[in-house]
Design a protein around this motif. Structure first.
Motif, PDB file in Angstrom:
ATOM      1  N   GLN A  86      38.082  39.563  60.140  1.00 10.51           N
ATOM      2  CA  GLN A  86      37.247  41.267  61.196  1.00 10.51           C
ATOM      3  C   GLN A  86      36.592  41.980  59.422  1.00 10.51           C
ATOM      4  N   VAL A  87      36.842  41.473  58.962  1.00 13.29           N
ATOM      5  CA  VAL A  87      36.363  41.679  57.022  1.00 13.29           C
ATOM      6  C   VAL A  87      35.628  41.135  56.711  1.00 13.29           C
ATOM      7  N   ARG A  88      35.247  40.115  56.961  1.00 15.03           N
ATOM      8  CA  ARG A  88      34.566  39.040  56.443  1.00 15.03           C
ATOM      9  C   ARG A  88      33.401  39.332  57.122  1.00 15.03           C
ATOM     10  N   ASP A  89      33.806  39.225  58.810  1.00 11.13           N
ATOM     11  CA  ASP A  89      32.840  39.725  60.057  1.00 11.13           C
ATOM     12  C   ASP A  89      31.765  40.641  59.703  1.00 11.13           C
ATOM     13  N   HIS A  90      32.076  42.310  58.991  1.00 18.29           N
ATOM     14  CA  HIS A  90      31.813  42.856  58.163  1.00 18.29           C
ATOM     15  C   HIS A  90      31.305  43.809  57.149  1.00 18.29           C
ATOM     16  N   ARG A  91      31.396  42.674  56.743  1.00 23.22           N
ATOM     17  CA  ARG A  91      31.602  42.513  54.597  1.00 23.22           C
ATOM     18  C   ARG A  91      30.363  43.807  54.378  1.00 23.22           C
ATOM     19  N   ALA A  92      29.227  42.953  54.710  1.00 22.38           N
ATOM     20  CA  ALA A  92      27.717  44.078  54.551  1.00 22.38           C
ATOM     21  C   ALA A  92      27.464  45.193  54.496  1.00 22.38           C
ATOM     22  N   ALA A  93      28.361  45.458  56.027  1.00 26.75           N
ATOM     23  CA  ALA A  93      28.585  46.823  56.698  1.00 26.75           C
ATOM     24  C   ALA A  93      29.203  47.443  55.610  1.00 26.75           C
ATOM     25  N   LEU A  94      30.411  46.969  55.029  1.00 30.23           N
ATOM     26  CA  LEU A  94      31.088  47.502  54.308  1.00 30.23           C
ATOM     27  C   LEU A  94      30.727  47.844  53.077  1.00 30.23           C
ATOM     28  N   LEU A  95      30.499  47.120  52.605  1.00 30.92           N
ATOM     29  CA  LEU A  95      29.570  47.318  51.000  1.00 30.92           C
ATOM     30  C   LEU A  95      28.408  48.469  51.008  1.00 30.92           C
ATOM     31  N   ALA A  96      27.423  48.637  51.713  1.00 33.86           N
ATOM     32  CA  ALA A  96      27.091  49.472  52.087  1.00 33.86           C
ATOM     33  C   ALA A  96      27.729  50.604  51.990  1.00 33.86           C
ATOM     34  N   GLY A  97      27.865  51.014  52.974  1.00 33.57           N
ATOM     35  CA  GLY A  97      29.277  51.806  53.147  1.00 33.57           C
ATOM     36  C   GLY A  97      30.279  52.551  52.145  1.00 33.57           C
ATOM     37  N   ALA A  98      30.991  51.442  51.327  1.00 34.60           N
ATOM     38  CA  ALA A  98      30.604  51.834  50.397  1.00 34.60           C
ATOM     39  C   ALA A  98      30.313  52.527  48.653  1.00 34.60           C
ATOM     40  N   GLY A  99      28.471  51.789  49.356  1.00 31.49           N
ATOM     41  CA  GLY A  99      27.653  51.979  47.833  1.00 31.49           C
ATOM     42  C   GLY A  99      27.146  53.395  48.127  1.00 31.49           C
ATOM     43  N   ALA A 100      26.906  53.686  49.737  1.00 39.49           N
ATOM     44  CA  ALA A 100      26.748  55.320  50.325  1.00 39.49           C
ATOM     45  C   ALA A 100      27.479  56.564  49.993  1.00 39.49           C
ATOM     46  N   VAL A 101      28.737  55.903  49.335  1.00 35.60           N
ATOM     47  CA  VAL A 101      29.901  56.714  49.209  1.00 35.60           C
ATOM     48  C   VAL A 101      29.536  57.049  47.581  1.00 35.60           C
ATOM     49  N   LEU A 102      29.676  56.350  47.303  1.00 34.19           N
ATOM     50  CA  LEU A 102      29.336  56.707  45.791  1.00 34.19           C
ATOM     51  C   LEU A 102      28.556  57.343  45.585  1.00 34.19           C
ATOM     52  N   VAL A 103      26.641  56.539  46.142  1.00 29.38           N
ATOM     53  CA  VAL A 103      25.645  57.600  45.153  1.00 29.38           C
ATOM     54  C   VAL A 103      26.558  58.798  45.885  1.00 29.38           C
ATOM     55  N   ALA A 104      26.457  58.978  47.158  1.00 26.89           N
ATOM     56  CA  ALA A 104      26.073  60.319  47.855  1.00 26.89           C
ATOM     57  C   ALA A 104      27.253  61.252  46.791  1.00 26.89           C
ATOM     58  N   CYS A 105      29.076  60.528  46.464  1.00 26.01           N
ATOM     59  CA  CYS A 105      29.816  61.099  45.113  1.00 26.01           C
ATOM     60  C   CYS A 105      28.857  61.604  43.612  1.00 26.01           C
ATOM     61  N   LEU A 106      28.150  60.992  43.913  1.00 28.69           N
ATOM     62  CA  LEU A 106      27.225  61.007  42.312  1.00 28.69           C
ATOM     63  C   LEU A 106      26.122  62.031  42.294  1.00 28.69           C
ATOM     64  N   LEU A 107      25.262  62.247  43.258  1.00 34.96           N
ATOM     65  CA  LEU A 107      24.847  62.988  43.575  1.00 34.96           C
ATOM     66  C   LEU A 107      25.057  64.222  43.751  1.00 34.96           C
ATOM     67  N   ILE A 108      26.554  64.806  44.679  1.00 39.85           N
ATOM     68  CA  ILE A 108      26.970  66.068  44.592  1.00 39.85           C
ATOM     69  C   ILE A 108      27.930  66.716  43.241  1.00 39.85           C
ATOM     70  N   ARG A 109      28.029  65.816  42.701  1.00 42.63           N
ATOM     71  CA  ARG A 109      28.999  65.712  40.798  1.00 42.63           C
ATOM     72  C   ARG A 109      27.582  65.606  39.936  1.00 42.63           C
ATOM     73  N   ARG A 110      26.655  65.541  40.414  1.00 50.25           N
ATOM     74  CA  ARG A 110      25.177  65.779  39.652  1.00 50.25           C
ATOM     75  C   ARG A 110      24.684  66.967  39.633  1.00 50.25           C
ATOM     76  N   ARG A 111      24.678  67.506  41.187  1.00 51.21           N
ATOM     77  CA  ARG A 111      24.457  68.542  40.759  1.00 51.21           C
ATOM     78  C   ARG A 111      25.679  70.178  41.236  1.00 51.21           C
ATOM     79  N   GLY A 112      27.054  69.417  41.182  1.00 51.13           N
ATOM     80  CA  GLY A 112      27.809  70.407  40.579  1.00 51.13           C
ATOM     81  C   GLY A 112      27.120  71.246  39.344  1.00 51.13           C
ATOM     82  N   ASN A 113      27.031  70.004  37.881  1.00 54.47           N
ATOM     83  CA  ASN A 113      26.948  70.075  36.798  1.00 54.47           C
ATOM     84  C   ASN A 113      25.621  70.899  36.730  1.00 54.47           C
ATOM     85  N   ARG A 114      24.894  71.027  37.603  1.00 53.67           N
ATOM     86  CA  ARG A 114      23.807  71.881  37.074  1.00 53.67           C
ATOM     87  C   ARG A 114      24.101  73.497  37.080  1.00 53.67           C
TER      88      ARG A 114
END
Length: 154
Positions: free
Chosen positions: A126-154
């Motif tokens: 199942q991980v191999r079948d849905h690798r692209a979706a898992l990577l996209a989700g992880a990337g989206a979480v990473l971007v959201a965390c960075l944006l939240i952190r960046r806004r918190g520093n202002r």
């Protein structure tokens, strides 16, 4: 201030005077420390709370010991007064309950082993079948965390 205290003899030599001064200095230090300890309300309250807690724990322990002893005595008295057929039925029921518990535990262990085997068989595929979706989700979480952190520093 220049007169010596009436209850202490005057020093006869400089060495005696130094000893008296040192002795008085130690007494004064002890007195100041005792007064400071009395004035430290927070520490005194904490010490009192610890003492009360320890006392309550000791009483609870003593009471629980007495309760266990009474319960054991009552159980022994009841056991002595039970007729033999009732004792046999109780023993048989207890053995039946133990047997059923052992069977239930064995069934649970079997089901857990089956579930683990299914997970080990299917999860990698199942991980191999849905690798692209898992990577996209992880990337989206990473971007959201960075944006939240960046806004918190202002």
């Amino acid at each position: 201030m220049t007169q010596p205290p009436h209850d202490e003899p005057t020093a006869r030599s400089q060495e005696e005077l130094r000893e008296q001064v040192e002795h008085t200095r130690h007494e004064l230090g002890d007195t100041v420390q005792a007064l400071a300890d009395r004035a430290d309300v927070k520490t005194r309250a904490r010490e009192k709370a610890v003492a009360v807690r320890d006392h309550a724990g000791a009483k609870a322990h003593a009471w629980s010991g007495q309760a266990r002893a009474k319960a054991a005595h009552v159980a022994h008295t009841v056991e002595e007064k039970l007729p033999e057929p009732v004792k046999q039925k109780g023993a048989a029921a207890a053995q039946g309950a133990k047997d059923k518990a052992a069977q239930a535990e064995q069934v649970w262990q079997d089901k857990a082993a089956q579930a683990e085997q299914v997970w080990q068989d299917k999860a990698p595929q199942q991980v191999r079948d849905h690798r692209a979706a898992l990577l996209a989700g992880a990337g989206a979480v990473l971007v959201a965390c960075l944006l939240i952190r960046r806004r918190g520093n202002r």
